[in-house]
Each structure stands twice: as structure tokens, then as C-alpha cells.
Write a protein that holds these residues in place. Structure first.
Motif, PDB file in Angstrom:
ATOM      1  N   ASP A  20       0.831  -1.201   0.000  1.00 56.55           N
ATOM      2  CA  ASP A  20       0.000   0.000   0.000  1.00 56.55           C
ATOM      3  C   ASP A  20       0.870   1.258   0.000  1.00 56.55           C
ATOM      4  OD1 ASP A  20      -0.892  -0.160   3.535  1.00 56.55           O
ATOM      5  OD2 ASP A  20       1.025  -0.191   2.543  1.00 56.55           O
ATOM      6  N   LYS A  21       2.094   1.138  -0.477  1.00 60.75           N
ATOM      7  CA  LYS A  21       2.981   2.290  -0.526  1.00 60.75           C
ATOM      8  C   LYS A  21       2.653   3.155  -1.732  1.00 60.75           C
ATOM      9  CE  LYS A  21       6.603  -0.208   1.802  1.00 60.75           C
ATOM     10  NZ  LYS A  21       7.925  -0.762   1.747  1.00 60.75           N
ATOM     11  N   ILE A  22       3.035   4.402  -1.678  1.00 56.61           N
ATOM     12  CA  ILE A  22       2.734   5.336  -2.764  1.00 56.61           C
ATOM     13  C   ILE A  22       3.536   5.005  -4.017  1.00 56.61           C
ATOM     14  CG2 ILE A  22       2.829   7.771  -3.431  1.00 56.61           C
ATOM     15  CD1 ILE A  22       2.425   8.424  -0.467  1.00 56.61           C
ATOM     16  N   THR A  23       4.752   4.496  -3.861  1.00 52.74           N
ATOM     17  CA  THR A  23       5.633   4.259  -4.996  1.00 52.74           C
ATOM     18  C   THR A  23       5.492   2.866  -5.605  1.00 52.74           C
ATOM     19  OG1 THR A  23       7.385   3.529  -3.538  1.00 52.74           O
ATOM     20  CG2 THR A  23       7.343   5.862  -4.097  1.00 52.74           C
ATOM     21  N   LYS A  24       4.400   2.162  -5.317  1.00 54.31           N
ATOM     22  CA  LYS A  24       4.260   0.818  -5.845  1.00 54.31           C
ATOM     23  C   LYS A  24       3.978   0.843  -7.345  1.00 54.31           C
ATOM     24  CE  LYS A  24      -0.616   0.340  -4.919  1.00 54.31           C
ATOM     25  NZ  LYS A  24      -1.637  -0.386  -4.246  1.00 54.31           N
ATOM     26  N   ARG A  25       4.375  -0.195  -8.031  1.00 58.93           N
ATOM     27  CA  ARG A  25       4.161  -0.301  -9.468  1.00 58.93           C
ATOM     28  C   ARG A  25       2.811  -0.924  -9.788  1.00 58.93           C
ATOM     29  NH1 ARG A  25       9.421  -2.740 -12.366  1.00 58.93           N
ATOM     30  NH2 ARG A  25      10.730  -2.581 -10.560  1.00 58.93           N
ATOM     31  N   LYS A  26       2.491  -2.031  -9.135  1.00 54.84           N
ATOM     32  CA  LYS A  26       1.244  -2.739  -9.400  1.00 54.84           C
ATOM     33  C   LYS A  26       0.863  -3.567  -8.185  1.00 54.84           C
ATOM     34  CE  LYS A  26       4.134  -5.943 -11.869  1.00 54.84           C
ATOM     35  NZ  LYS A  26       4.479  -6.565 -13.088  1.00 54.84           N
ATOM     36  N   ASN A  27      -0.367  -4.014  -8.128  1.00 56.97           N
ATOM     37  CA  ASN A  27      -0.843  -4.820  -7.007  1.00 56.97           C
ATOM     38  C   ASN A  27      -0.443  -6.275  -7.205  1.00 56.97           C
ATOM     39  OD1 ASN A  27      -2.074  -2.672  -5.746  1.00 56.97           O
ATOM     40  ND2 ASN A  27      -3.974  -2.946  -6.859  1.00 56.97           N
ATOM     41  N   GLY A  28      -0.214  -6.975  -6.112  1.00 58.77           N
ATOM     42  CA  GLY A  28       0.122  -8.386  -6.178  1.00 58.77           C
ATOM     43  C   GLY A  28       1.039  -8.793  -5.046  1.00 58.77           C
ATOM     44  N   ILE A  29       1.458 -10.056  -5.082  1.00 56.80           N
ATOM     45  CA  ILE A  29       2.343 -10.603  -4.065  1.00 56.80           C
ATOM     46  C   ILE A  29       3.582 -11.131  -4.775  1.00 56.80           C
ATOM     47  CG2 ILE A  29       2.612 -12.367  -2.295  1.00 56.80           C
ATOM     48  CD1 ILE A  29      -0.439 -12.311  -2.002  1.00 56.80           C
ATOM     49  N   ALA A  30       4.741 -10.686  -4.343  1.00 59.46           N
ATOM     50  CA  ALA A  30       5.997 -11.138  -4.934  1.00 59.46           C
ATOM     51  C   ALA A  30       6.457 -12.399  -4.229  1.00 59.46           C
ATOM     52  CB  ALA A  30       7.054 -10.054  -4.824  1.00 59.46           C
ATOM     53  N   ARG A  31       6.859 -13.405  -5.008  1.00 60.16           N
ATOM     54  CA  ARG A  31       7.333 -14.664  -4.447  1.00 60.16           C
ATOM     55  C   ARG A  31       8.574 -15.140  -5.178  1.00 60.16           C
ATOM     56  NH1 ARG A  31       1.642 -17.822  -3.621  1.00 60.16           N
ATOM     57  NH2 ARG A  31       1.084 -16.753  -1.699  1.00 60.16           N
ATOM     58  N   TYR A  32       9.483 -15.751  -4.419  1.00 59.96           N
ATOM     59  CA  TYR A  32      10.668 -16.399  -4.954  1.00 59.96           C
ATOM     60  C   TYR A  32      10.659 -17.844  -4.488  1.00 59.96           C
ATOM     61  CZ  TYR A  32      12.982 -11.940  -6.076  1.00 59.96           C
ATOM     62  OH  TYR A  32      13.318 -10.717  -6.597  1.00 59.96           O
ATOM     63  N   THR A  33      11.270 -18.747  -5.251  1.00 61.42           N
ATOM     64  CA  THR A  33      11.465 -20.122  -4.812  1.00 61.42           C
ATOM     65  C   THR A  33      12.952 -20.388  -4.705  1.00 61.42           C
ATOM     66  OG1 THR A  33      11.391 -20.938  -7.069  1.00 61.42           O
ATOM     67  CG2 THR A  33       9.326 -20.985  -5.821  1.00 61.42           C
ATOM     68  N   THR A  34      13.326 -21.166  -3.706  1.00 62.66           N
ATOM     69  CA  THR A  34      14.711 -21.548  -3.479  1.00 62.66           C
ATOM     70  C   THR A  34      14.711 -22.866  -2.735  1.00 62.66           C
ATOM     71  OG1 THR A  34      16.844 -20.780  -2.620  1.00 62.66           O
ATOM     72  CG2 THR A  34      14.903 -20.255  -1.307  1.00 62.66           C
ATOM     73  N   CYS A  35      15.885 -23.377  -2.428  1.00 62.47           N
ATOM     74  CA  CYS A  35      15.955 -24.606  -1.646  1.00 62.47           C
ATOM     75  C   CYS A  35      16.849 -24.380  -0.440  1.00 62.47           C
ATOM     76  CB  CYS A  35      16.457 -25.778  -2.485  1.00 62.47           C
ATOM     77  SG  CYS A  35      18.080 -25.549  -3.155  1.00 62.47           S
ATOM     78  N   LYS A  36      16.600 -25.172   0.588  1.00 68.02           N
ATOM     79  CA  LYS A  36      17.391 -25.068   1.806  1.00 68.02           C
ATOM     80  C   LYS A  36      17.599 -26.456   2.375  1.00 68.02           C
ATOM     81  CE  LYS A  36      14.023 -24.645   5.524  1.00 68.02           C
ATOM     82  NZ  LYS A  36      13.609 -23.883   6.682  1.00 68.02           N
ATOM     83  N   ASN A  37      18.596 -26.572   3.229  1.00 68.70           N
ATOM     84  CA  ASN A  37      18.878 -27.811   3.922  1.00 68.70           C
ATOM     85  C   ASN A  37      18.132 -27.766   5.259  1.00 68.70           C
ATOM     86  OD1 ASN A  37      20.007 -29.952   5.358  1.00 68.70           O
ATOM     87  ND2 ASN A  37      21.970 -29.734   4.318  1.00 68.70           N
ATOM     88  N   LYS A  38      17.146 -28.636   5.421  1.00 66.63           N
ATOM     89  CA  LYS A  38      16.317 -28.565   6.630  1.00 66.63           C
ATOM     90  C   LYS A  38      17.047 -29.023   7.888  1.00 66.63           C
ATOM     91  CE  LYS A  38      14.009 -32.887   5.564  1.00 66.63           C
ATOM     92  NZ  LYS A  38      12.747 -33.507   5.210  1.00 66.63           N
TER      93      LYS A  38
END
Length: 64
Positions: A20-38
Motif C-alpha cells: 500500500d505504498k505510494i511508490t508501488k508499481r502494481k498490485n500483487g504478491i511477490a514470491r521467490y522459490t529456493t531450496c534449503k537444507n532442513k
């Protein structure tokens, strides 16, 4: 013989910004995928990545 995949799992990181910031480009949720050692990282992962919706670097947290 086939090798066991081991303790590496694929995780999804989601932006924690409010979008909800003034400088946002578009609505949505940004997500990345990666892997980790549990075994080495049993806690939820937090990384600072670039959010394309906020146009800034934000904290991304691991989601289920």
C-alpha cells in the motif's frame, strides 16, 4: 542404485510488504522459490530480496 534426495527441500519466499505504498508499481504478491537444507536451517528462512511490486528491497519470509 538411485540416490536419496536427502535433506534439501524447495521452499517459497513471500514478500512481507503491505503493498500500500505510494511508490508501488502494481498490485500483487511477490514470491521467490529456493531450496534449503532442513537439517542445517530448521527455522523459517528470511532473506532480503527485491520486490517488483514495491520497487524496493524488502524482507521475504518462508511460507508453507
Amino acid at each position: 542404485m538411485a540416490k536419496n534426495k536427502g535433506s534439501r527441500i524447495t521452499i517459497t519466499l513471500e514478500c512481507q510488504c503491505k503493498n500500500d505504498k505510494i511508490t508501488k508499481r502494481k498490485n500483487g504478491i511477490a514470491r521467490y522459490t529456493t531450496c534449503k537444507n532442513k537439517r542445517n536451517t530448521p527455522n523459517r528462512l528470511e532473506l532480503k530480496k527485491f520486490c517488483t511490486y514495491c520497487n524496493t528491497h524488502e524482507i521475504f519470509k518462508e511460507i508453507k
